[in-house]
Design a protein around this motif. Structure first.
Motif, PDB file in Angstrom:
ATOM      1  N   ILE A 237       0.816  -1.379   0.122  1.00 47.44           N
ATOM      2  CA  ILE A 237       0.011   0.099   0.009  1.00 47.44           C
ATOM      3  C   ILE A 237       0.770   1.109   0.008  1.00 47.44           C
ATOM      4  N   ASN A 238       2.046   1.119  -0.732  1.00 51.76           N
ATOM      5  CA  ASN A 238       3.016   2.507  -0.603  1.00 51.76           C
ATOM      6  C   ASN A 238       2.514   3.783  -1.134  1.00 51.76           C
ATOM      7  N   ARG A 239       1.771   3.621  -2.425  1.00 55.44           N
ATOM      8  CA  ARG A 239       1.212   4.870  -3.020  1.00 55.44           C
ATOM      9  C   ARG A 239       0.124   5.335  -2.198  1.00 55.44           C
ATOM     10  N   PHE A 240      -0.676   4.473  -1.361  1.00 55.25           N
ATOM     11  CA  PHE A 240      -1.813   5.263  -0.610  1.00 55.25           C
ATOM     12  C   PHE A 240      -1.477   5.529   0.678  1.00 55.25           C
ATOM     13  N   LYS A 241      -0.395   5.052   1.141  1.00 56.99           N
ATOM     14  CA  LYS A 241       0.345   5.719   2.408  1.00 56.99           C
ATOM     15  C   LYS A 241       0.488   7.016   2.075  1.00 56.99           C
ATOM     16  N   GLU A 242       1.297   7.359   0.981  1.00 55.48           N
ATOM     17  CA  GLU A 242       1.342   8.860   0.710  1.00 55.48           C
ATOM     18  C   GLU A 242       0.035   9.746   0.735  1.00 55.48           C
ATOM     19  N   LYS A 243      -0.979   8.865   0.066  1.00 52.12           N
ATOM     20  CA  LYS A 243      -2.266   9.541  -0.265  1.00 52.12           C
ATOM     21  C   LYS A 243      -2.781   9.930   1.724  1.00 52.12           C
ATOM     22  N   LEU A 244      -2.491   9.006   2.300  1.00 46.66           N
ATOM     23  CA  LEU A 244      -3.048   9.117   3.927  1.00 46.66           C
ATOM     24  C   LEU A 244      -2.214  10.162   4.315  1.00 46.66           C
ATOM     25  N   ARG A 245      -1.071  10.298   4.223  1.00 48.03           N
ATOM     26  CA  ARG A 245      -0.203  11.414   4.632  1.00 48.03           C
ATOM     27  C   ARG A 245      -0.762  12.826   4.262  1.00 48.03           C
ATOM     28  N   GLU A 246      -1.294  12.775   2.851  1.00 47.01           N
ATOM     29  CA  GLU A 246      -1.757  14.053   2.533  1.00 47.01           C
ATOM     30  C   GLU A 246      -3.159  14.473   2.971  1.00 47.01           C
ATOM     31  N   VAL A 247      -3.962  13.224   3.193  1.00 45.27           N
ATOM     32  CA  VAL A 247      -5.171  13.594   4.114  1.00 45.27           C
ATOM     33  C   VAL A 247      -4.873  13.873   5.208  1.00 45.27           C
ATOM     34  N   ASN A 248      -4.003  13.667   6.270  1.00 35.66           N
ATOM     35  CA  ASN A 248      -3.553  13.984   7.517  1.00 35.66           C
ATOM     36  C   ASN A 248      -2.912  15.413   7.249  1.00 35.66           C
ATOM     37  N   ILE A 249      -2.250  15.971   6.390  1.00 33.44           N
ATOM     38  CA  ILE A 249      -1.910  17.246   6.280  1.00 33.44           C
ATOM     39  C   ILE A 249      -3.012  18.112   6.275  1.00 33.44           C
ATOM     40  N   ILE A 250      -4.089  17.974   5.293  1.00 37.92           N
ATOM     41  CA  ILE A 250      -5.273  18.342   5.142  1.00 37.92           C
ATOM     42  C   ILE A 250      -5.852  18.683   6.521  1.00 37.92           C
ATOM     43  N   MET A 251      -6.074  17.797   7.248  1.00 34.60           N
ATOM     44  CA  MET A 251      -6.601  17.784   8.495  1.00 34.60           C
ATOM     45  C   MET A 251      -5.879  18.667   9.404  1.00 34.60           C
ATOM     46  N   LYS A 252      -4.760  19.300   9.398  1.00 29.39           N
ATOM     47  CA  LYS A 252      -4.057  20.002  10.184  1.00 29.39           C
ATOM     48  C   LYS A 252      -3.994  21.504   9.743  1.00 29.39           C
ATOM     49  N   GLN A 253      -4.686  21.692   8.379  1.00 31.35           N
ATOM     50  CA  GLN A 253      -4.525  23.148   8.026  1.00 31.35           C
ATOM     51  C   GLN A 253      -5.670  23.921   8.544  1.00 31.35           C
TER      52      GLN A 253
END
Length: 253
Positions: A237-253
């Motif tokens: 799931i390497n590519r989607f781990k990056e997607k999950l990191r992006e979602v976490n960044i959005i949540m902190k904005q």
């Protein structure tokens, strides 16, 4: 599941549209654009859009409960095709619209022109074990239907907005819950909203300017693939781990 009061309060600002009236906005051959944002920014968007959109009303409810069961091949080709970034891909799922008590077997096909086509048939259960369902799936799916197995369950609440011209639909999914059939793991994403703009062609869209103003940008989000990323014990799931990191960044904005 009941929407929190802050979302419900803003939806009360909208004129409503019924399921019967929604028949003119089916958009079975459409262009989809997804966005991911926080619940707080969603509240701002709902305030801004109230004069340009209707909200769907089903049995006096302004949100609908959805239950989805996704299938995949033994080697998870549907998941890996999406992870590899192929534009031409398919999914098979059962979806139950809880509030209207309707269930469908659905085949979603996305082509390399960003068009999404959905074929579906009404069903009474979520079992892919009878000839009628298998024949339907085989007509529209590139995979061997007899090899498919249940892979992931997904529940969420959906708000549906329709523009005044009835040329587009805006779905907003909140309270996402996932259950992996193989690992039996569960995961929730309660702090985000997944917005999807669904329209035929390039019709003018009132909400696009609002999204830009709120700095809510297009962001790919597959509920099936994200659910697998959060709950699988065995998939790469390497590519989607990056997607999950992006979602976490959005949540902190």
């Amino acid at each position: 599941m009941i929407l929190d009061r802050s979302i419900d309060k803003r939806l009360r600002l909208y004129e409503t549209i019924s399921l019967e009236q929604m028949k003119d906005v089916r958009l079975m051959n459409r262009i989809d654009t997804k966005f991911v944002t926080t619940r707080q920014r969603l509240l701002s968007l709902l305030e801004m859009a109230a004069s340009d959109y209707y909200v769907q009303n089903v049995n006096e409810k302004l949100s609908s409960q959805y239950q989805t069961l996704y299938f995949d091949t033994p080697d998870f080709k549907m998941f890996y095709t999406h992870q590899a970034g192929y534009a031409n891909r398919q999914k098979l799922r059962f979806r139950t619209y809880v509030d209207s008590n309707l269930s469908f077997l659905e085949v979603k096909t996305k082509n390399n022109h960003r068009r999404t086509k959905k074929k579906r048939m009404a069903v009474d259960d979520m079992e892919l074990d009878d000839r009628e369902k298998q024949d339907f799936a085989a007509r529209h799916l590139r995979y061997d239907v007899t090899t498919l197995h249940p892979a992931l369950e997904n529940n969420f609440s959906r708000i549906t907005l329709v523009n005044r011209q009835k040329t587009e639909r805006l779905t907003i999914d909140v309270d996402l819950h996932f259950h992996n059939i193989d690992s039996d793991k569960v995961s929730d994403l309660h702090d985000i909203a997944v917005i999807e703009l669904k329209r035929d062609g390039l019709s003018p869209s009132p909400v696009l300017q609002m999204l830009r103003q709120l700095r809510i940008h297009p962001h790919g989000f597959s509920k099936y693939c994200m659910g697998q990323t959060l709950t699988s014990d065995s998939l790469r799931i390497n590519r989607f781990k990056e997607k999950l990191r992006e979602v976490n960044i959005i949540m902190k904005q």
